[in-house]
Scaffold this motif. Structure first.
Motif, PDB file in Angstrom:
ATOM      1  N   MET A 153       0.819  -1.198   0.000  1.00  0.00           N
ATOM      2  CA  MET A 153       0.000   0.000   0.000  1.00  0.00           C
ATOM      3  C   MET A 153       0.859   1.258   0.000  1.00  0.00           C
ATOM      4  SD  MET A 153      -2.985   1.369   0.136  1.00  0.00           S
ATOM      5  CE  MET A 153      -3.439   3.056   0.307  1.00  0.00           C
ATOM      6  N   ASP A 154       1.980   1.243   0.726  1.00  0.00           N
ATOM      7  CA  ASP A 154       2.736   2.487   0.849  1.00  0.00           C
ATOM      8  C   ASP A 154       3.311   2.962  -0.480  1.00  0.00           C
ATOM      9  OD1 ASP A 154       4.836   0.708   0.632  1.00  0.00           O
ATOM     10  OD2 ASP A 154       5.960   1.521   2.308  1.00  0.00           O
ATOM     11  N   GLY A 155       3.323   2.115  -1.505  1.00  0.00           N
ATOM     12  CA  GLY A 155       3.759   2.544  -2.828  1.00  0.00           C
ATOM     13  C   GLY A 155       2.798   3.540  -3.455  1.00  0.00           C
ATOM     14  N   LYS A 156       1.547   3.516  -3.040  1.00  0.00           N
ATOM     15  CA  LYS A 156       0.535   4.443  -3.555  1.00  0.00           C
ATOM     16  C   LYS A 156       0.463   5.729  -2.743  1.00  0.00           C
ATOM     17  CE  LYS A 156      -2.348   0.744  -5.338  1.00  0.00           C
ATOM     18  NZ  LYS A 156      -3.671   0.123  -5.330  1.00  0.00           N
ATOM     19  N   VAL A 157       1.062   5.736  -1.574  1.00  0.00           N
ATOM     20  CA  VAL A 157       1.000   6.894  -0.690  1.00  0.00           C
ATOM     21  C   VAL A 157       1.994   7.941  -1.177  1.00  0.00           C
ATOM     22  CG1 VAL A 157       1.377   7.693   1.669  1.00  0.00           C
ATOM     23  CG2 VAL A 157       0.264   5.490   1.269  1.00  0.00           C
ATOM     24  N   LYS A 158       1.483   9.129  -1.474  1.00  0.00           N
ATOM     25  CA  LYS A 158       2.337  10.215  -1.966  1.00  0.00           C
ATOM     26  C   LYS A 158       2.430  11.365  -0.972  1.00  0.00           C
ATOM     27  CE  LYS A 158       2.894   8.145  -5.896  1.00  0.00           C
ATOM     28  NZ  LYS A 158       3.989   7.245  -6.030  1.00  0.00           N
ATOM     29  N   LYS A 159       1.372  11.565  -0.170  1.00  0.00           N
ATOM     30  CA  LYS A 159       1.370  12.658   0.803  1.00  0.00           C
ATOM     31  C   LYS A 159       0.539  12.244   2.005  1.00  0.00           C
ATOM     32  CE  LYS A 159      -2.528  15.065  -1.253  1.00  0.00           C
ATOM     33  NZ  LYS A 159      -3.055  16.322  -1.734  1.00  0.00           N
ATOM     34  N   THR A 160       0.658  12.980   3.084  1.00  0.00           N
ATOM     35  CA  THR A 160      -0.081  12.700   4.303  1.00  0.00           C
ATOM     36  C   THR A 160      -1.581  12.759   4.026  1.00  0.00           C
ATOM     37  OG1 THR A 160       1.696  13.587   5.672  1.00  0.00           O
ATOM     38  CG2 THR A 160      -0.510  13.523   6.662  1.00  0.00           C
ATOM     39  N   GLY A 161      -2.309  11.751   4.521  1.00  0.00           N
ATOM     40  CA  GLY A 161      -3.753  11.760   4.353  1.00  0.00           C
ATOM     41  C   GLY A 161      -4.367  10.384   4.522  1.00  0.00           C
ATOM     42  N   ILE A 162      -5.671  10.316   4.271  1.00  0.00           N
ATOM     43  CA  ILE A 162      -6.436   9.076   4.404  1.00  0.00           C
ATOM     44  C   ILE A 162      -6.505   8.383   3.053  1.00  0.00           C
ATOM     45  CG2 ILE A 162      -8.710   8.113   4.920  1.00  0.00           C
ATOM     46  CD1 ILE A 162      -9.078  10.440   6.923  1.00  0.00           C
ATOM     47  N   TYR A 163      -6.238   7.083   3.059  1.00  0.00           N
ATOM     48  CA  TYR A 163      -6.269   6.257   1.851  1.00  0.00           C
ATOM     49  C   TYR A 163      -7.167   5.049   2.085  1.00  0.00           C
ATOM     50  CZ  TYR A 163      -2.242   8.924   0.264  1.00  0.00           C
ATOM     51  OH  TYR A 163      -1.409   9.935  -0.134  1.00  0.00           O
ATOM     52  N   GLU A 164      -7.752   4.528   1.011  1.00  0.00           N
ATOM     53  CA  GLU A 164      -8.523   3.292   1.089  1.00  0.00           C
ATOM     54  C   GLU A 164      -7.610   2.136   0.711  1.00  0.00           C
ATOM     55  OE1 GLU A 164     -11.966   3.461  -1.404  1.00  0.00           O
ATOM     56  OE2 GLU A 164     -12.957   4.912  -0.123  1.00  0.00           O
ATOM     57  N   ASN A 165      -7.496   1.150   1.571  1.00  0.00           N
ATOM     58  CA  ASN A 165      -6.730  -0.051   1.272  1.00  0.00           C
ATOM     59  C   ASN A 165      -7.734  -1.112   0.839  1.00  0.00           C
ATOM     60  OD1 ASN A 165      -5.299  -2.471   1.313  1.00  0.00           O
ATOM     61  ND2 ASN A 165      -3.925  -1.729   2.914  1.00  0.00           N
ATOM     62  N   LEU A 166      -7.846  -1.300  -0.468  1.00  0.00           N
ATOM     63  CA  LEU A 166      -8.849  -2.208  -1.014  1.00  0.00           C
ATOM     64  C   LEU A 166      -8.591  -3.660  -0.633  1.00  0.00           C
ATOM     65  CD1 LEU A 166      -9.166  -0.632  -4.572  1.00  0.00           C
ATOM     66  CD2 LEU A 166     -10.589  -0.202  -2.560  1.00  0.00           C
ATOM     67  N   SER A 167      -7.342  -4.061  -0.588  1.00  0.00           N
ATOM     68  CA  SER A 167      -7.035  -5.459  -0.292  1.00  0.00           C
ATOM     69  C   SER A 167      -7.338  -5.826   1.161  1.00  0.00           C
ATOM     70  CB  SER A 167      -5.583  -5.784  -0.620  1.00  0.00           C
ATOM     71  OG  SER A 167      -4.709  -5.045   0.202  1.00  0.00           O
ATOM     72  N   SER A 189      11.345  14.081   4.661  1.00  0.00           N
ATOM     73  CA  SER A 189      12.391  13.256   4.056  1.00  0.00           C
ATOM     74  C   SER A 189      11.806  12.105   3.232  1.00  0.00           C
ATOM     75  CB  SER A 189      13.312  12.694   5.134  1.00  0.00           C
ATOM     76  OG  SER A 189      12.594  11.803   5.972  1.00  0.00           O
ATOM     77  N   GLY A 190      10.468  11.953   3.239  1.00  0.00           N
ATOM     78  CA  GLY A 190       9.816  10.915   2.439  1.00  0.00           C
ATOM     79  C   GLY A 190       9.499   9.642   3.200  1.00  0.00           C
ATOM     80  N   LEU A 191       9.801   9.593   4.489  1.00  0.00           N
ATOM     81  CA  LEU A 191       9.489   8.422   5.300  1.00  0.00           C
ATOM     82  C   LEU A 191       7.977   8.313   5.466  1.00  0.00           C
ATOM     83  CD1 LEU A 191      10.507   6.084   7.097  1.00  0.00           C
ATOM     84  CD2 LEU A 191      10.440   7.700   8.999  1.00  0.00           C
ATOM     85  N   LYS A 192       7.414   7.139   5.147  1.00  0.00           N
ATOM     86  CA  LYS A 192       5.970   6.920   5.209  1.00  0.00           C
ATOM     87  C   LYS A 192       5.627   6.057   6.418  1.00  0.00           C
ATOM     88  CE  LYS A 192       5.954   6.999   0.229  1.00  0.00           C
ATOM     89  NZ  LYS A 192       5.829   6.210  -0.985  1.00  0.00           N
ATOM     90  N   THR A 193       4.666   6.537   7.224  1.00  0.00           N
ATOM     91  CA  THR A 193       4.262   5.830   8.428  1.00  0.00           C
ATOM     92  C   THR A 193       2.747   5.745   8.472  1.00  0.00           C
ATOM     93  OG1 THR A 193       6.161   6.777   9.590  1.00  0.00           O
ATOM     94  CG2 THR A 193       4.432   5.804  10.939  1.00  0.00           C
ATOM     95  N   MET A 194       2.211   4.515   8.612  1.00  0.00           N
ATOM     96  CA  MET A 194       0.773   4.379   8.804  1.00  0.00           C
ATOM     97  C   MET A 194       0.481   4.677  10.263  1.00  0.00           C
ATOM     98  SD  MET A 194      -2.008   1.425   7.894  1.00  0.00           S
ATOM     99  CE  MET A 194      -1.377   0.226   9.044  1.00  0.00           C
TER     100      MET A 194
END
Length: 54
Positions: A1-15, A27-32
């Motif tokens: 999923m984090d490959g689709k994350v581009k900026k801070t916010g809410i995303y739908e994880n379909l799987s 710095s680009g570090l992505k954290t759920m």
């Protein structure tokens, strides 16, 4: 999923059938940060999404 994350916010994880709130640092570090299942009542989803926007 984090490959689709581009900026801070809410995303739908379909799987995984859930909403996820992701934080992306300068710095680009992505954290759920949190997630909520789709079967939650609409009032809970609204409260959760409003709390993430702060």
């Amino acid at each position: 999923m984090d490959g689709k994350v581009k900026k801070t916010g809410i995303y739908e994880n379909l799987s995984k059938r859930r909403y996820e709130y992701w934080y992306v640092s300068k710095s680009g570090l992505k954290t759920m940060v949190s997630w909520l299942c789709w079967s939650a009542p609409p009032s809970v989803i609204e409260e959760w999404s409003n709390s993430q926007a702060k």
